[in-house]
Scaffold this motif. Structure first.
Motif, mmCIF file in Angstrom:
data_model
loop_
_atom_site.group_PDB
_atom_site.id
_atom_site.type_symbol
_atom_site.label_atom_id
_atom_site.label_comp_id
_atom_site.label_asym_id
_atom_site.label_seq_id
_atom_site.Cartn_x
_atom_site.Cartn_y
_atom_site.Cartn_z
ATOM 1 N N ALA B 236 0.810 -1.227 0.000
ATOM 2 C CA ALA B 236 0.000 0.000 0.000
ATOM 3 C C ALA B 236 0.837 1.267 0.000
ATOM 4 C CB ALA B 236 -0.955 0.003 1.187
ATOM 5 N N GLY B 237 2.159 1.164 -0.077
ATOM 6 C CA GLY B 237 3.001 2.352 -0.225
ATOM 7 C C GLY B 237 3.235 3.116 1.064
ATOM 8 N N ARG B 238 3.868 4.256 0.889
ATOM 9 C CA ARG B 238 4.318 5.076 2.016
ATOM 10 C C ARG B 238 3.187 5.523 2.929
ATOM 11 N NH1 ARG B 238 5.157 10.983 1.670
ATOM 12 N NH2 ARG B 238 4.631 10.736 -0.519
ATOM 13 N N GLN B 239 2.101 6.041 2.346
ATOM 14 C CA GLN B 239 0.997 6.546 3.172
ATOM 15 C C GLN B 239 -0.223 5.639 3.089
ATOM 16 O OE1 GLN B 239 1.343 9.677 0.395
ATOM 17 N NE2 GLN B 239 1.160 11.264 1.966
ATOM 18 N N GLY B 240 -0.054 4.462 2.520
ATOM 19 C CA GLY B 240 -1.210 3.585 2.327
ATOM 20 C C GLY B 240 -2.072 3.976 1.148
ATOM 21 N N THR B 241 -1.543 4.810 0.261
ATOM 22 C CA THR B 241 -2.349 5.278 -0.869
ATOM 23 C C THR B 241 -1.778 4.868 -2.227
ATOM 24 O OG1 THR B 241 -1.206 7.399 -0.792
ATOM 25 C CG2 THR B 241 -3.284 7.258 0.401
#
Lengths: 398, 398
Positions: B236-241
């Motif tokens: 989900a990446g760095r910020q979950g986005t």
């Protein structure tokens, strides 16, 4: 289902974690290892003693400090105790290196690679390099060989960076595998990877991306490929060929691509796109790219327009990848480094238009800390994988 | 540096691995658990006895078999012993469910969501649902609440699926977090995720993607987002986005996108693109998409052309993602399911043009096994995370 580890596995994992730490960070005190691992002092002492007994680290009294109490011994990786070999087949050169624990390059050789030559044409010089380096090493202290890592520009691409229908990763890997097996007598573990993937791995281990969890390393040599660090780990997909970002279609009515498709990102943003736009289609490689960048800096209008155009397309595709991956870091490697440094403004401007603002905030754009050696050093990291997973098992077996 | 686990951690991990297995696969014999884990019979016996003592599983004599020897007891998850809550804020409805161990939906409620209403307008009906379900449960056996998972269409998008500058994931998460905390008295652990991310997770846990390592779940409700399973794990990446694939630019001179950019994939391949092309711009949602698909199947030329056009763009962008991720499976969820089923031929044709042949071979295209419930069921999996990581710790603390 993966069950929890047994007692022996626990010890193996702890040994591996300690050795990986000093391999990556260099000499470190036992006290710091204790703080970093959360293991208690006596466990750390026993584990480092085991690693020292296996000849992988030394424990030395530290320099005198002003602090009260007994100073904590320094644990230092022994770069000459074991060695790994790294091989890198790049667009315009081949390299081989002998690397010690701690990532220390002990010996290295390099030869030019004729433009467009098949991988199999590179095996003879590489075999010679490996044999020479191995002979020189055995003549000396005779360190154990613990693995060989191989980086290839792309496992789906022909020597010129093009993707031709029907290439299989094994067709690229197999000639190199046979060469390494023939050249190195100990039959070391052999692992291969794509250059962008391994460059990302090296930058993550000891370069511009240490401590980062989500990283895109863009490599513009020949084609346009990406190495991906996702949640702190190498991500290479089902067959190890993820990251073929150059074949993301960004302009469906654009140039015909050598892969058979049309409007692929690398037809607009790659090295060839720059050289084509600058009127230098017949050239290739870093030097040709740098010549265009230099000409642009001296005000040559064709070179300036070409650089600006390619930087904008580079920004657009990079923005796409930021939307998709939500990374904290993008690294511009290979020829893209020169384009990024010379034309950051138009690149960022286009990237800002394309990227969702929330994804954009906090993303950093960087050049490689390891320069053009990243892929070779990533291959060296592969060579150490087995040792770091099981320090005494591998060392004992070798 | 992560050291190897201690003895207590080993036990916790093994308990978690066993409970996760029966949670995911249902009743299973001790003999199969032994075979699956590689742990020995007495260890399995002790661990399942601990889980049974905590009221998480039952151990029952199996039905008589014809095999010689003592039959192996069946370990069954107790769906009523503990419960998790799941909340899903979708484009046109909100859902809440109470879910037992094993992923059993014990209770569920649903209400329509007015088009374009903010997330904060959905908190009142959801709070009522949670309170009702909790009261009903406490009135009965009174199972312990072990967590609450929340799925939102996209954490970067406004209610209509558009991305407006300045949205932060916390602005979407916070009203829901406050609502859950107020509605559920036990103050359970609360985790949130994007709908596509959680749908991918649910399909990976107990749907079309079980056992797969690299999966793209495309969700076309409102915008166009992707849930990503990379090397067997949610990404989900760095910020979950991560997964904002709808804002991958695929046609720079195309339609203006609501995000401020131009030529984003979702302007060509999303639900709105289909409805626009079919002359139904004022409509939205699954039913409107199905109406176009039905009209196309009855031969309506405008609907057929619209469906074909959108399917081709869907194929192009999917091909891009296959080049980038090298997955084994792509799932078309939400409205994209209907488009894929009705227009697989043009979709595949365009996808085949765009995708590198080596990446294409072995990729399967599928529809969700969990239908429109995938995001809700993924949220339920989040609710169980803490319990599955530490079965006795969480159970004891609740």
């Amino acid at each position: 289902m993966r069950p929890a580890p047994s007692q022996e596995e626990v010890r193996r994992q702890n040994l591996g974690a300690l050795l990986r730490f000093v391999h990556q960070h260099g000499a470190v005190s036992r006290a710091e290892l204790t703080a970093r691992t959360g293991l208690n002092r006596s466990t750390i002492g026993a584990l480092t003693a085991d690693l020292a007994a296996a000849g992988l680290v030394t424990e030395q009294a530290p320099r005198q400090t002003r602090r009260a109490g007994r100073p904590s011994p320094l644990v230092t990786p022994l770069s000459g105790a074991v060695c790994g070999y790294a091989v890198s087949v790049e667009v315009d050169r081949v390299q081989a290196a002998r690397v010690g624990l701690g990532g220390v390059v002990l010996d290295r050789r390099e030869a030019p690679r004729p433009p467009g030559s098949p991988v199999s044409a590179s095996t003879d010089p590489l075999a010679t390099f490996l044999t020479e380096m191995h002979t020189a090493a055995v003549g000396g202290a005779g360190p154990r060989t613990i693995g060989c890592g191989v980086a290839v520009t792309s496992r789906l691409r022909a020597p010129d960076g093009s993707v031709s229908r029907g290439v299989q990763p094994t067709e690229v890997d197999e000639p190199l595998r046979a060469m390494v097996t023939a050249a190195l007598p100990d039959n070391p573990q052999l692992l291969t990877g794509g250059a962008a993937d391994l460059a990302a791995y090296a930058e993550h281990t000891r370069g511009a991306a240490t401590g980062q969890q989500n990283v895109i390393y863009l490599c513009g040599d020949g084609g346009l490929t990406a190495g991906i660090i996702a949640d702190g780990r190498r991500f290479a997909g089902r067959q190890g060929t993820a990251g073929e970002v150059g074949h993301m279609v960004v302009r469906p009515d654009g140039y015909r691509c050598r892969c058979g498709s049309q409007g692929c990102w690398e037809t607009e943003a790659g090295e060839r796109a720059l050289l084509h736009a600058a009127g230098a289609s017949e050239q290739h490689g870093h030097e040709a790219v740098r010549a265009v960048v230099r000409a642009a800096s001296f005000g040559d209008p064709t070179a300036r327009a070409a650089l600006r155009r390619v930087a904008e397309w580079l920004g657009l595709g990079t923005g796409n990848l930021i939307n998709i991956f939500n990374p904290e870091l993008v690294i511009f490697g290979g020829s893209l480094r020169d384009i990024f440094l010379a034309a950051a403004a138009p690149l960022r401007s286009r990237l800002n238009q394309v990227t969702l603002p929330e994804q954009l905030s906090g993303v950093r754009l960087r050049t490689p800390a390891l320069g053009d050696d990243a892929a070779l050093l990533g291959a060296a990291e592969l060579a150490f994988e087995q040792l770091l997973a099981d320090p005494l098992g591998s060392a004992a077996a070798a």
